[in-house]
Design a protein around this motif. Structure first.
Motif, PDB file in Angstrom:
ATOM      1  N   ASP A  79      14.340 -33.733 -22.617  1.00  0.00           N
ATOM      2  CA  ASP A  79      15.777 -34.027 -22.695  1.00  0.00           C
ATOM      3  C   ASP A  79      15.998 -35.411 -23.315  1.00  0.00           C
ATOM      4  O   ASP A  79      15.634 -36.425 -22.729  1.00  0.00           O
ATOM      5  CB  ASP A  79      16.366 -33.978 -21.283  1.00  0.00           C
ATOM      6  CG  ASP A  79      17.858 -34.287 -21.251  1.00  0.00           C
ATOM      7  OD1 ASP A  79      18.466 -34.463 -22.326  1.00  0.00           O
ATOM      8  OD2 ASP A  79      18.407 -34.366 -20.131  1.00  0.00           O
ATOM      9  N   THR A 114      20.093 -25.388 -22.827  1.00  0.00           N
ATOM     10  CA  THR A 114      21.299 -25.849 -22.124  1.00  0.00           C
ATOM     11  C   THR A 114      22.453 -24.884 -22.366  1.00  0.00           C
ATOM     12  O   THR A 114      23.265 -24.644 -21.464  1.00  0.00           O
ATOM     13  CB  THR A 114      21.723 -27.264 -22.571  1.00  0.00           C
ATOM     14  OG1 THR A 114      22.177 -27.243 -23.933  1.00  0.00           O
ATOM     15  CG2 THR A 114      20.586 -28.266 -22.427  1.00  0.00           C
ATOM     16  N   THR A 120      26.373 -27.622 -20.599  1.00  0.00           N
ATOM     17  CA  THR A 120      26.692 -28.193 -21.905  1.00  0.00           C
ATOM     18  C   THR A 120      27.788 -29.247 -21.880  1.00  0.00           C
ATOM     19  O   THR A 120      27.958 -29.977 -22.860  1.00  0.00           O
ATOM     20  CB  THR A 120      27.137 -27.071 -22.869  1.00  0.00           C
ATOM     21  OG1 THR A 120      28.234 -26.358 -22.272  1.00  0.00           O
ATOM     22  CG2 THR A 120      26.002 -26.095 -23.137  1.00  0.00           C
TER      23      THR A 120
END
Length: 242
Positions: A79, A114, A120
């Motif tokens: 991420d 995601t 999101t």
């Protein structure tokens, strides 16, 4: 209660807290009060940043399967949002953070996931603490509602900073020379990986009652009252690795 009075009330709650978990829950509840339905707190590991395998993430409201993949399967290492937000040093929407630079293939694959999990819409917040004790907070919102305006986010950032500063204060008085036995470290490490007392007992071939006894000793040594506070404190002190 108007926004200013609510913020003052929450700040007073934070300053009065003497338990790490209660501070985290206050930060979470304040986030939910502005329309969020997801909250996560990522303490930074010195010299490794917030995207570290040793960073214990406190997460509430995210899909269970997502948390399993994010924390236990290594997605937190992919991420890019937390690192981007910490580097730029200001609250950012998840979309703006991910759009601020060219992503690698692994990062693009992460973004695809995601979308699949409807994770999101939200904001990332950089939180600064003394002696490099920094953290990142993600506050997620349902995808079908508008995000709060800039003024609301600025005020919320102040609340989150206050909460993080309080966590740093609550853990600073036990920096050293706290020592955990090898067995205590084993127990707390498995607890930090989300295992119940029964699970830990099975893994270590001891009873769940014995696990509970070890946890009481750990809480006393660390000045904590519960599992989350003990794990986060032990990670900050370098006593365990998840």
């Amino acid at each position: 209660m108007n926004a200013a009075r609510l913020e003052a009330h929450v700040l007073n709650q934070i300053f009065a807290c003497d338990d790490v978990t209660i501070v985290l829950e206050t930060m979470r509840d304040a986030s939910f009060a502005i329309g969020a339905d997801k909250f996560s707190y990522h303490p930074e590991v010195m010299f490794e940043g917030v995207a570290s395998a040793r960073s214990e993430v406190y997460a509430v409201g995210f899909p269970e399967e997502w948390v399993e993949l994010y924390i236990k399967k290594g997605w937190q290492l992919v991420d890019p949002g937390p690192d981007i937000t910490m580097r730029l040093g200001k609250p950012m929407t998840w979309h703006d953070a991910l759009s601020s630079r060219k992503l690698t293939k692994l990062e693009r694959d992460y973004v695809t996931q995601t979308i699949a999990f409807s994770v999101t819409s939200g904001y990332g917040f950089p939180l600064w603490g003394p002696n490099g004790q920094n953290a990142f907070v993600a506050v997620g919102f349902p995808p079908d509602i508008p995000l709060p305006d800039e003024d609301a986010i600025s005020g919320h950032h102040i609340l989150l900073l206050a909460g993080h500063q309080r966590i740093c204060q609550l853990t600073s008085h036990i920096r050293s020379p706290v020592k955990l036995s090898d067995r205590e470290r084993e127990v707390l490490t498995w607890v930090g990986r989300g295992k119940s007392n029964s699970d830990v007992g099975s893994i270590l071939s001891i009873s769940a009652d014995t696990v509970a006894t070890y946890l009481r000793r750990i809480y006393f040594k660390l000045g904590c009252h519960d599992r989350i506070g003990a794990v986060i404190t032990a990670l900050r002190l370098g006593l365990i690795r998840i």
